[in-house]
Scaffold this motif. Structure first.
Motif, PDB file in Angstrom:
ATOM      1  N   LEU A  33     -13.887 -22.928 -71.551  1.00 38.10           N
ATOM      2  CA  LEU A  33     -13.044 -24.078 -71.216  1.00 38.10           C
ATOM      3  C   LEU A  33     -12.025 -24.349 -72.317  1.00 38.10           C
ATOM      4  CD1 LEU A  33     -15.733 -26.535 -69.798  1.00 38.10           C
ATOM      5  CD2 LEU A  33     -13.965 -25.346 -68.490  1.00 38.10           C
ATOM      6  N   LEU A  34     -12.356 -23.938 -73.538  1.00 38.60           N
ATOM      7  CA  LEU A  34     -11.448 -24.148 -74.666  1.00 38.60           C
ATOM      8  C   LEU A  34     -10.399 -23.049 -74.766  1.00 38.60           C
ATOM      9  CD1 LEU A  34     -14.179 -25.016 -77.330  1.00 38.60           C
ATOM     10  CD2 LEU A  34     -12.761 -26.645 -76.074  1.00 38.60           C
ATOM     11  N   GLU A  35     -10.636 -21.958 -74.045  1.00 42.53           N
ATOM     12  CA  GLU A  35      -9.790 -20.769 -74.190  1.00 42.53           C
ATOM     13  C   GLU A  35      -8.757 -20.622 -73.087  1.00 42.53           C
ATOM     14  OE1 GLU A  35     -12.753 -17.756 -74.152  1.00 42.53           O
ATOM     15  OE2 GLU A  35     -13.587 -18.287 -76.120  1.00 42.53           O
ATOM     16  N   VAL A  36      -8.910 -21.388 -72.016  1.00 42.54           N
ATOM     17  CA  VAL A  36      -8.002 -21.223 -70.876  1.00 42.54           C
ATOM     18  C   VAL A  36      -7.166 -22.488 -70.678  1.00 42.54           C
ATOM     19  CG1 VAL A  36      -9.586 -19.636 -69.732  1.00 42.54           C
ATOM     20  CG2 VAL A  36      -9.710 -22.079 -69.202  1.00 42.54           C
ATOM     21  N   ASP A  37      -6.075 -22.318 -69.960  1.00 42.55           N
ATOM     22  CA  ASP A  37      -5.244 -23.477 -69.606  1.00 42.55           C
ATOM     23  C   ASP A  37      -5.986 -24.358 -68.604  1.00 42.55           C
ATOM     24  OD1 ASP A  37      -3.164 -22.548 -71.198  1.00 42.55           O
ATOM     25  OD2 ASP A  37      -2.256 -21.415 -69.542  1.00 42.55           O
ATOM     26  N   ARG A  41      -9.365 -23.668 -65.318  1.00 44.21           N
ATOM     27  CA  ARG A  41     -10.723 -24.126 -65.605  1.00 44.21           C
ATOM     28  C   ARG A  41     -11.648 -24.114 -64.394  1.00 44.21           C
ATOM     29  NH1 ARG A  41      -8.510 -29.239 -69.026  1.00 44.21           N
ATOM     30  NH2 ARG A  41      -7.940 -28.118 -70.948  1.00 44.21           N
ATOM     31  N   GLN A  42     -11.073 -24.143 -63.199  1.00 40.17           N
ATOM     32  CA  GLN A  42     -11.919 -24.205 -62.005  1.00 40.17           C
ATOM     33  C   GLN A  42     -12.890 -23.024 -61.912  1.00 40.17           C
ATOM     34  OE1 GLN A  42     -12.002 -26.840 -59.470  1.00 40.17           O
ATOM     35  NE2 GLN A  42     -13.938 -25.705 -59.326  1.00 40.17           N
ATOM     36  N   PRO A  43     -12.458 -21.781 -62.161  1.00 42.83           N
ATOM     37  CA  PRO A  43     -13.410 -20.666 -62.095  1.00 42.83           C
ATOM     38  C   PRO A  43     -14.566 -20.809 -63.085  1.00 42.83           C
ATOM     39  CG  PRO A  43     -11.160 -19.845 -62.020  1.00 42.83           C
ATOM     40  CD  PRO A  43     -11.073 -21.299 -62.347  1.00 42.83           C
ATOM     41  N   VAL A  44     -14.278 -21.399 -64.238  1.00 43.52           N
ATOM     42  CA  VAL A  44     -15.350 -21.626 -65.222  1.00 43.52           C
ATOM     43  C   VAL A  44     -16.346 -22.641 -64.673  1.00 43.52           C
ATOM     44  CG1 VAL A  44     -15.904 -22.356 -67.567  1.00 43.52           C
ATOM     45  CG2 VAL A  44     -13.770 -21.112 -67.123  1.00 43.52           C
ATOM     46  N   ALA A  45     -15.833 -23.724 -64.107  1.00 46.04           N
ATOM     47  CA  ALA A  45     -16.709 -24.729 -63.503  1.00 46.04           C
ATOM     48  C   ALA A  45     -17.515 -24.130 -62.356  1.00 46.04           C
ATOM     49  CB  ALA A  45     -15.891 -25.925 -63.017  1.00 46.04           C
ATOM     50  N   ASP A  46     -16.876 -23.248 -61.578  1.00 48.44           N
ATOM     51  CA  ASP A  46     -17.579 -22.602 -60.465  1.00 48.44           C
ATOM     52  C   ASP A  46     -18.711 -21.720 -60.966  1.00 48.44           C
ATOM     53  OD1 ASP A  46     -15.848 -23.817 -58.700  1.00 48.44           O
ATOM     54  OD2 ASP A  46     -14.558 -22.054 -58.451  1.00 48.44           O
ATOM     55  N   ARG A  47     -18.483 -20.992 -62.052  1.00 44.09           N
ATOM     56  CA  ARG A  47     -19.525 -20.135 -62.613  1.00 44.09           C
ATOM     57  C   ARG A  47     -20.686 -20.975 -63.149  1.00 44.09           C
ATOM     58  NH1 ARG A  47     -23.147 -16.561 -62.390  1.00 44.09           N
ATOM     59  NH2 ARG A  47     -23.726 -15.606 -64.377  1.00 44.09           N
ATOM     60  N   GLU A  95     -22.484 -30.735 -64.992  1.00 49.25           N
ATOM     61  CA  GLU A  95     -21.821 -31.944 -64.503  1.00 49.25           C
ATOM     62  C   GLU A  95     -20.647 -32.333 -65.400  1.00 49.25           C
ATOM     63  OE1 GLU A  95     -22.775 -36.677 -63.584  1.00 49.25           O
ATOM     64  OE2 GLU A  95     -24.404 -35.318 -64.136  1.00 49.25           O
ATOM     65  N   ALA A  96     -20.846 -32.302 -66.711  1.00 46.28           N
ATOM     66  CA  ALA A  96     -19.772 -32.692 -67.629  1.00 46.28           C
ATOM     67  C   ALA A  96     -18.594 -31.730 -67.530  1.00 46.28           C
ATOM     68  CB  ALA A  96     -20.309 -32.751 -69.062  1.00 46.28           C
ATOM     69  N   ALA A  97     -18.893 -30.439 -67.400  1.00 46.45           N
ATOM     70  CA  ALA A  97     -17.810 -29.454 -67.242  1.00 46.45           C
ATOM     71  C   ALA A  97     -17.059 -29.681 -65.936  1.00 46.45           C
ATOM     72  CB  ALA A  97     -18.386 -28.041 -67.298  1.00 46.45           C
ATOM     73  N   ASP A  98     -17.782 -30.013 -64.892  1.00 51.39           N
ATOM     74  CA  ASP A  98     -17.149 -30.269 -63.597  1.00 51.39           C
ATOM     75  C   ASP A  98     -16.228 -31.483 -63.678  1.00 51.39           C
ATOM     76  OD1 ASP A  98     -16.796 -29.499 -60.892  1.00 51.39           O
ATOM     77  OD2 ASP A  98     -18.168 -31.070 -60.224  1.00 51.39           O
TER      78      ASP A  98
END
Length: 206
Positions: A33-37, A41-47, A95-98
């Motif tokens: 989440l810190l490395e992408v624009d 971020r949605q794909p990270v949250a999905d994973r 949850e926090a990432a979402d």
């Protein structure tokens, strides 16, 4: 430890190890989440959601085996508790990432990287500790380290809140960001609860 008259159900150990390894995977996703624009971020949250579902499956399997096993490695209540706290670690992080995505947070708050680093270390230490449940030996260093890390997390959480409230940001933004950093702090608290549970089991079974 009391005499066991029948074989134990040993699959609990591998299931706890699986739950902990998923937490390590989750903390690795958090750092992305810190490395992408913000738009990526949605794909990270999905994973993370996928990992949360895998964690739920492991938890459900543990509960299923508790209910179907005549003899368990340690008290059923402790198995339930340990499984639940491991699940909480994952739930709070996911949850926090979402919320970062749902709230459309642009620049992430300063200190979030440090929060993720602490959580990553907690996950790694926890994953290393789970296989030791078989023998319940050499675990004291684990819960001591988790306690130290949780103290760091608490201190960082207070500093992040102070920075948030002192920078004169829009009240709605403050509410959103507070919910996020509180969520990651809740994850750190859950890691400590896992360690406390393991310590209690070790004392009880020794």
């Amino acid at each position: 430890m009391g005499l066991r008259l029948t074989p134990q159900e040993t699959s609990f150990y591998s299931l706890f190890a699986t739950s902990a390894s998923l937490l390590v995977d989750a903390t690795r996703e958090l750092t992305k989440l810190l490395e992408v624009d913000a738009s990526q971020r949605q794909p990270v949250a999905d994973r993370l959601k996928e990992l949360e579902h895998e964690g739920d499956d492991a938890t459900h399997e543990i509960i299923k085996r508790v209910n179907s096993s005549f003899i368990t490695p340690f008290d059923r209540e402790d198995i339930h508790g340990l499984a639940a706290h491991l699940d909480d670690c994952m739930d709070h992080m996911e949850e926090a990432a979402d919320l970062i995505v749902l709230y459309r947070i642009g620049d992430l708050p300063a200190g979030l990287g440090d929060q993720f680093e602490i959580l990553s270390r907690m996950a790694e230490v926890t994953a290393l500790a789970m296989p030791k449940l078989r023998s319940l030996k050499d675990l004291s260093a684990y819960w001591i380290e988790i306690n130290r890390l949780e103290n760091q997390a608490d201190e960082l959480h207070r500093k992040m809140l102070a920075e948030l409230f002192n920078n004169g940001a829009d009240p709605i933004h403050i509410i959103k960001v507070k919910g996020i950093i509180d969520g990651f702090e809740d994850a750190a608290d859950s890691f400590e609860k896992v360690a406390h549970m393991v310590e209690g089991i070790a004392v009880k079974e020794s």
